[in-house]
Design an enzyme around this catalytic site. Structure first.
Site, short mmCIF file in Angstrom:
data_model
loop_
_atom_site.label_atom_id
_atom_site.label_comp_id
_atom_site.label_asym_id
_atom_site.label_seq_id
_atom_site.Cartn_x
_atom_site.Cartn_y
_atom_site.Cartn_z
N HIS A 39 -22.48 23.76 -35.81
CA HIS A 39 -23.26 23.25 -36.93
C HIS A 39 -23.16 24.17 -38.16
CE1 HIS A 39 -25.60 21.68 -33.34
NE2 HIS A 39 -25.35 20.57 -33.98
N LYS A 76 -15.33 17.28 -33.63
CA LYS A 76 -15.65 17.19 -32.21
C LYS A 76 -16.09 15.77 -31.86
CE LYS A 76 -18.75 18.46 -28.77
NZ LYS A 76 -19.96 17.74 -29.15
N ASP A 77 -16.83 15.13 -32.77
CA ASP A 77 -17.26 13.75 -32.56
C ASP A 77 -16.41 12.86 -33.46
OD1 ASP A 77 -19.91 14.21 -30.94
OD2 ASP A 77 -19.89 15.68 -32.55
N MET A 123 -28.81 17.09 -34.98
CA MET A 123 -29.96 16.83 -34.10
C MET A 123 -30.59 18.16 -33.68
SD MET A 123 -29.21 13.43 -31.97
CE MET A 123 -28.22 14.10 -30.67
N GLY A 124 -30.30 19.23 -34.41
CA GLY A 124 -30.91 20.52 -34.10
C GLY A 124 -30.26 21.22 -32.93
N LEU A 142 -29.24 24.26 -33.07
CA LEU A 142 -28.07 24.62 -33.88
C LEU A 142 -27.25 25.73 -33.26
CD1 LEU A 142 -29.79 24.51 -37.40
CD2 LEU A 142 -28.50 22.70 -36.23
P1 AMP Z 1 -25.23 16.98 -33.31
O1 AMP Z 1 -26.35 17.90 -33.63
O2 AMP Z 1 -24.65 17.17 -31.96
O3 AMP Z 1 -25.54 15.53 -33.64
O4 AMP Z 1 -24.05 17.39 -34.29
C1 AMP Z 1 -24.23 17.42 -35.69
C2 AMP Z 1 -22.90 17.59 -36.36
O5 AMP Z 1 -22.29 18.81 -35.91
C3 AMP Z 1 -21.91 16.45 -36.03
O6 AMP Z 1 -21.17 16.14 -37.20
C4 AMP Z 1 -21.02 17.09 -35.00
O7 AMP Z 1 -19.72 16.53 -34.97
C5 AMP Z 1 -20.98 18.53 -35.47
N1 AMP Z 1 -20.60 19.44 -34.37
C6 AMP Z 1 -21.26 19.64 -33.21
N2 AMP Z 1 -20.58 20.51 -32.41
C7 AMP Z 1 -19.46 20.84 -33.10
C8 AMP Z 1 -18.33 21.68 -32.82
N3 AMP Z 1 -18.23 22.37 -31.68
N4 AMP Z 1 -17.36 21.78 -33.76
C9 AMP Z 1 -17.46 21.08 -34.93
N5 AMP Z 1 -18.49 20.28 -35.26
C10 AMP Z 1 -19.47 20.15 -34.35
#
Ligand code: AMP
Length: 284
Positions: free
Chosen positions: A37, A149-150, A30-31, A33
């Site tokens: 990411h 993390k998710d 979702m940006g 970054l």
């Molecule tokens: P988001 O932009 O928050 O939707 O995250 C995009 C991807 O990045 C998802 O697969 C998250 O699980 C991963 N992500 C976000 N933060 C972390 C982190 N601290 N460690 C590992 N993966 C992450």
């Protein structure tokens, strides 16, 4: 690096890559970054010839009182980061490109969203499933990388990949943390200085519980409640902290040998929700 704003454009560029025999890795984001990411980008790059990063703040995964409007958006600097990490294509559609006004169908999740974040964020995982299903259909990557993390998100998407026969290799990347243990998140930007100072307390509590489990505690409930009280005393509001089955994502009170568990927590610091987890692999 090519930036595509429409589905037609990204399909054309992906077909060009595939016609050259290149394998494609997808990293949906979702940006806003950060290193969490970019670690996913690098892992995707190690396992595929060309990496596609999608940047889209997905409205269907935000509840009515959540932070969709205020979610950080910084496409220009995100594109710089993507370039540095050798992304071949950035797919950054707008809302109208991904969703039409009329909506006649929806995807339901059977049981994997009953607990953990599913119970406190109704509709969240359906929104994630919907957008990633669309991205899988549009890009048709060979592999996709998501973060631990998710972890509930990964487990649900992994089931979607199997049950809807996408045939994509799913990779889960480890949690990327700041030196003091706080998991990197775009939402950390919302924390005040004071909240940021105490925020690593969630991971420390999880580490403490993990240590006790690894040293033989098989019914961690009481100890978890104690850790929850300590966090509350520091100013955290607890959504949940518990041990969950790695397969069903149901809470587990008594841990048994050779099973795999997820020790996970979600907490509030002011208006910011933080999540974290530790995998408990095969207990001895
Ligand atoms: P988001 O932009 O928050 O939707 O995250 C995009 C991807 O990045 C998802 O697969 C998250 O699980 C991963 N992500 C976000 N933060 C972390 C982190 N601290 N460690 C590992 N993966 C992450």
């Amino acid at each position: 690096m090519i930036v595509c704003r429409t589905i037609d454009d990204v399909r054309r560029e992906i077909n060009t890559l595939k016609s050259k025999g290149l394998s494609v890795g997808l990293v949906p984001t979702m940006g806003a970054l950060h290193k969490g990411h970019t670690t996913l980008f690098d892992i995707a790059g190690e396992h595929s010839d060309a990496v596609v990063a999608s940047i889209f703040v997905n409205p269907t995964q935000f509840g009515p009182n959540e932070d969709f409007d205020s979610y950080p958006r910084q496409l220009e600097s995100d594109l710089e980061i993507c370039k540095k990490h050798k992304i071949s294509i950035v797919f950054a559609p707008d809302k109208g490109e991904m969703y039409h006004e009329a909506k006649f169908l929806r995807i339901e999740i059977d049981s994997l969203n009953e607990h953990m974040c599913g119970s406190s964020r109704p509709g969240f995982f359906e929104g994630v499933l919907l957008i990633v299903n669309k991205l899988f259909n549009i890009i048709q990557p060979h592999l996709a990388v998501f973060g631990q993390k998710d972890i509930q998100q990964f487990m649900i998407l992994n089931r979607m990949n199997e049950e809807f026969n996408h045939g994509i290799k799913m990779i889960m990347a480890p949690v990327v943390r700041v030196n003091d243990g706080l998991a990197l998140s775009s939402r950390n930007a919302y924390l005040s200085d004071e909240e940021r100072y105490i925020a690593p307390g969630l991971y420390r509590a999880l580490q403490f519980i993990e240590k006790q489990i690894l040293s033989g505690v098989r019914e961690p409930g009481l100890m978890i409640r104690h850790q929850i009280s300590e966090l509350e005393a520091k100013g955290f509001k607890i959504d949940y902290i518990n041990t969950f089955s790695h397969t069903t994502l149901q809470p587990v009170n008594t841990l048994v040998q050779h099973e795999k568990y997820i020790l996970a927590g979600a907490v509030w610091l002011g208006s910011t929700r933080l999540i974290d987890n530790i995998l408990i692999e095969s207990l001895q």
